[in-house]
Design a protein around this motif. Structure first.
Motif, PDB file in Angstrom:
ATOM      1  N   VAL A 113       0.851  -1.194   0.000  1.00 42.46           N
ATOM      2  CA  VAL A 113       0.000   0.000   0.000  1.00 42.46           C
ATOM      3  C   VAL A 113       0.883   1.240   0.000  1.00 42.46           C
ATOM      4  CG1 VAL A 113      -1.819   1.266   1.198  1.00 42.46           C
ATOM      5  CG2 VAL A 113      -1.796  -1.241   1.267  1.00 42.46           C
ATOM      6  N   LEU A 114       0.612   2.153  -0.922  1.00 43.78           N
ATOM      7  CA  LEU A 114       1.308   3.436  -0.959  1.00 43.78           C
ATOM      8  C   LEU A 114       0.400   4.518  -0.393  1.00 43.78           C
ATOM      9  CD1 LEU A 114       3.262   1.892  -2.831  1.00 43.78           C
ATOM     10  CD2 LEU A 114       3.474   3.983  -4.166  1.00 43.78           C
ATOM     11  N   SER A 115       0.996   5.458   0.308  1.00 47.41           N
ATOM     12  CA  SER A 115       0.236   6.585   0.833  1.00 47.41           C
ATOM     13  C   SER A 115      -0.216   7.507  -0.296  1.00 47.41           C
ATOM     14  CB  SER A 115       1.081   7.370   1.847  1.00 47.41           C
ATOM     15  OG  SER A 115       2.176   8.009   1.202  1.00 47.41           O
ATOM     16  N   ILE A 116      -1.186   8.349   0.002  1.00 43.77           N
ATOM     17  CA  ILE A 116      -1.715   9.302  -0.973  1.00 43.77           C
ATOM     18  C   ILE A 116      -0.781  10.513  -1.020  1.00 43.77           C
ATOM     19  CG2 ILE A 116      -3.693  10.722  -1.631  1.00 43.77           C
ATOM     20  CD1 ILE A 116      -5.364   8.927   0.325  1.00 43.77           C
ATOM     21  N   PRO A 117      -0.346  10.915  -2.211  1.00 40.69           N
ATOM     22  CA  PRO A 117       0.481  12.123  -2.296  1.00 40.69           C
ATOM     23  C   PRO A 117      -0.339  13.376  -2.002  1.00 40.69           C
ATOM     24  CG  PRO A 117      -0.079  11.358  -4.487  1.00 40.69           C
ATOM     25  CD  PRO A 117      -0.584  10.310  -3.532  1.00 40.69           C
ATOM     26  N   ASP A 118       0.344  14.455  -1.697  1.00 38.20           N
ATOM     27  CA  ASP A 118      -0.330  15.715  -1.365  1.00 38.20           C
ATOM     28  C   ASP A 118      -0.447  16.580  -2.621  1.00 38.20           C
ATOM     29  OD1 ASP A 118      -1.304  18.043  -0.321  1.00 38.20           O
ATOM     30  OD2 ASP A 118       0.309  18.335   1.138  1.00 38.20           O
ATOM     31  N   TRP A 119      -1.655  16.568  -3.211  1.00 40.28           N
ATOM     32  CA  TRP A 119      -1.853  17.380  -4.415  1.00 40.28           C
ATOM     33  C   TRP A 119      -1.966  18.865  -4.068  1.00 40.28           C
ATOM     34  CZ3 TRP A 119      -6.341  20.243  -5.428  1.00 40.28           C
ATOM     35  CH2 TRP A 119      -7.439  19.999  -4.605  1.00 40.28           C
ATOM     36  N   GLY A 120      -2.056  19.177  -2.786  1.00 37.41           N
ATOM     37  CA  GLY A 120      -2.137  20.572  -2.372  1.00 37.41           C
ATOM     38  C   GLY A 120      -0.871  21.360  -2.643  1.00 37.41           C
ATOM     39  N   VAL A 121       0.251  20.672  -2.873  1.00 40.27           N
ATOM     40  CA  VAL A 121       1.506  21.385  -3.140  1.00 40.27           C
ATOM     41  C   VAL A 121       1.698  21.659  -4.630  1.00 40.27           C
ATOM     42  CG1 VAL A 121       2.584  20.330  -1.119  1.00 40.27           C
ATOM     43  CG2 VAL A 121       2.920  19.282  -3.373  1.00 40.27           C
ATOM     44  N   THR A 122       0.809  21.177  -5.482  1.00 47.67           N
ATOM     45  CA  THR A 122       0.993  21.312  -6.924  1.00 47.67           C
ATOM     46  C   THR A 122       0.668  22.725  -7.406  1.00 47.67           C
ATOM     47  OG1 THR A 122      -1.284  20.648  -7.477  1.00 47.67           O
ATOM     48  CG2 THR A 122       0.355  18.884  -7.223  1.00 47.67           C
ATOM     49  N   SER A 123       1.164  23.055  -8.575  1.00 48.37           N
ATOM     50  CA  SER A 123       0.867  24.367  -9.157  1.00 48.37           C
ATOM     51  C   SER A 123      -0.615  24.496  -9.471  1.00 48.37           C
ATOM     52  CB  SER A 123       1.706  24.587 -10.417  1.00 48.37           C
ATOM     53  OG  SER A 123       1.520  23.541 -11.354  1.00 48.37           O
ATOM     54  N   PHE A 124      -1.263  23.382  -9.795  1.00 42.78           N
ATOM     55  CA  PHE A 124      -2.711  23.404 -10.045  1.00 42.78           C
ATOM     56  C   PHE A 124      -3.454  23.867  -8.798  1.00 42.78           C
ATOM     57  CE2 PHE A 124      -6.841  21.363  -9.606  1.00 42.78           C
ATOM     58  CZ  PHE A 124      -7.458  21.653 -10.818  1.00 42.78           C
ATOM     59  N   ALA A 125      -3.135  23.281  -7.661  1.00 43.15           N
ATOM     60  CA  ALA A 125      -3.817  23.640  -6.415  1.00 43.15           C
ATOM     61  C   ALA A 125      -3.492  25.071  -6.010  1.00 43.15           C
ATOM     62  CB  ALA A 125      -3.437  22.667  -5.305  1.00 43.15           C
ATOM     63  N   ARG A 126      -2.227  25.451  -6.125  1.00 44.08           N
ATOM     64  CA  ARG A 126      -1.832  26.805  -5.723  1.00 44.08           C
ATOM     65  C   ARG A 126      -2.490  27.862  -6.596  1.00 44.08           C
ATOM     66  NH1 ARG A 126       3.344  24.346  -5.841  1.00 44.08           N
ATOM     67  NH2 ARG A 126       3.927  25.636  -7.634  1.00 44.08           N
ATOM     68  N   GLY A 127      -2.690  27.552  -7.872  1.00 38.30           N
ATOM     69  CA  GLY A 127      -3.288  28.520  -8.778  1.00 38.30           C
ATOM     70  C   GLY A 127      -4.789  28.554  -8.764  1.00 38.30           C
TER      71      GLY A 127
END
Length: 200
Positions: A113-127
Motif C-alpha cells: 500500500v502506498l500513501s496518498i500524495p499531497d496534491w495541495g503542493v501542486t501548481s494546479f492547487a496553488r493557482g
C-alpha cells in the motif's frame, strides 16, 4: 514461473499525463526484473478520478485471476477531493484492503500500500485558490487511516507523501499529476519493500 502483479488505484497508478513506461507500477516491475526477478508487466485497474467505491465497482466487473504474487493499492485522493468523510474512507478502504489480500491468495504479506500524495503542493492547487493547508491536513488524516488499516492486516506500507511534498515541481503538463521523474522516486521508495516481499 513468471510472477504476477496487480496494481489497483486511480490516476496515480494509471499515470495520468505520462507514457505507459513512466507509470510507477510499470517502473517498479521493470526495476525488479533488472534485479533478476521473473515478474510480469502489471495488470493495472485504475482510472483518473476514481474513488474507493468506484475502484471496487470496476474490480467487480473485471475478471481477476487470483492469486497474484504482488498486489499494490493506492486509492483515496478523489474521496478527499470530493469532500467525503474520513469515516467513510476508513470503511471503504478496509473493504478494499481485504479484497486486495484475497486477490493475493490471502497473503497480506504480498500486498503493498502506498500513501496518498499531497496534491495541495501542486501548481494546479496553488493557482486555483484552494486552501492548500487544509488539503494537506485532510490527506494526513486519510493516510493515518490507511496506514492503520494496512498494519492491522500486516500488509506493507510505503509513505510517498513526503516525496510529493519535497518535489512539488516534478509534475506532468497539467500541473497536477506527478511526472515520470516523480514516479521514479516513488518506485525507489517502494523497491526494497517489494523486493523483500517477493523474495520470501
Amino acid at each position: 514461473m513468471v510472477l504476477r502483479y496487480l496494481a489497483l488505484g486511480d490516476s496515480y497508478s494509471i499515470g495520468e499525463g505520462v507514457p505507459a513506461s513512466g507509470r510507477w507500477p510499470v517502473q517498479l516491475a521493470a526495476r525488479l526484473r533488472r534485479e533478476g526477478m521473473r515478474l510480469g508487466d502489471p495488470q493495472i485497474i485504475a482510472t483518473t478520478g476514481w474513488t474507493t467505491d468506484e475502484l471496487a465497482a470496476a474490480m467487480a466487473r473485471t475478471a481477476l485471476a487470483a492469486p497474484y504474487d504482488l498486489v499494490s493499492l493506492l486509492i483515496g485522493v478523489n474521496n478527499q477531493y470530493r469532500g467525503r468523510s474520513a469515516g467513510e474512507y476508513r470503511h471503504e478502504f478496509r473493504r478494499m484492503l481485504d479484497r486486495a489480500v484475497a486477490l493475493a491468495g490471502q497473503r497480506a504479506a504480498r500486498v503493498l500500500v502506498l500513501s496518498i500524495p499531497d496534491w495541495g503542493v501542486t501548481s494546479f492547487a496553488r493557482g486555483s485558490g484552494r486552501d492548500t493547508a487544509r488539503i494537506g491536513a485532510e490527506l494526513d488524516v486519510y493516510n493515518a487511516i490507511a496506514r492503520d488499516e494496512t498494519l492491522r492486516v500486516r500488509a506493507h506500507w510505503v509513505d510517498i507523501t513526503g516525496i510529493s511534498r519535497g518535489n512539488p515541481d516534478l509534475l506532468a503538463d497539467d500541473g497536477l499529476h506527478p511526472s515520470a521523474a516523480q514516479y521514479a522516486r516513488w518506485t525507489q521508495a517502494a523497491l526494497p519493500v517489494a523486493r523483500s516481499m517477493l523474495a520470501r
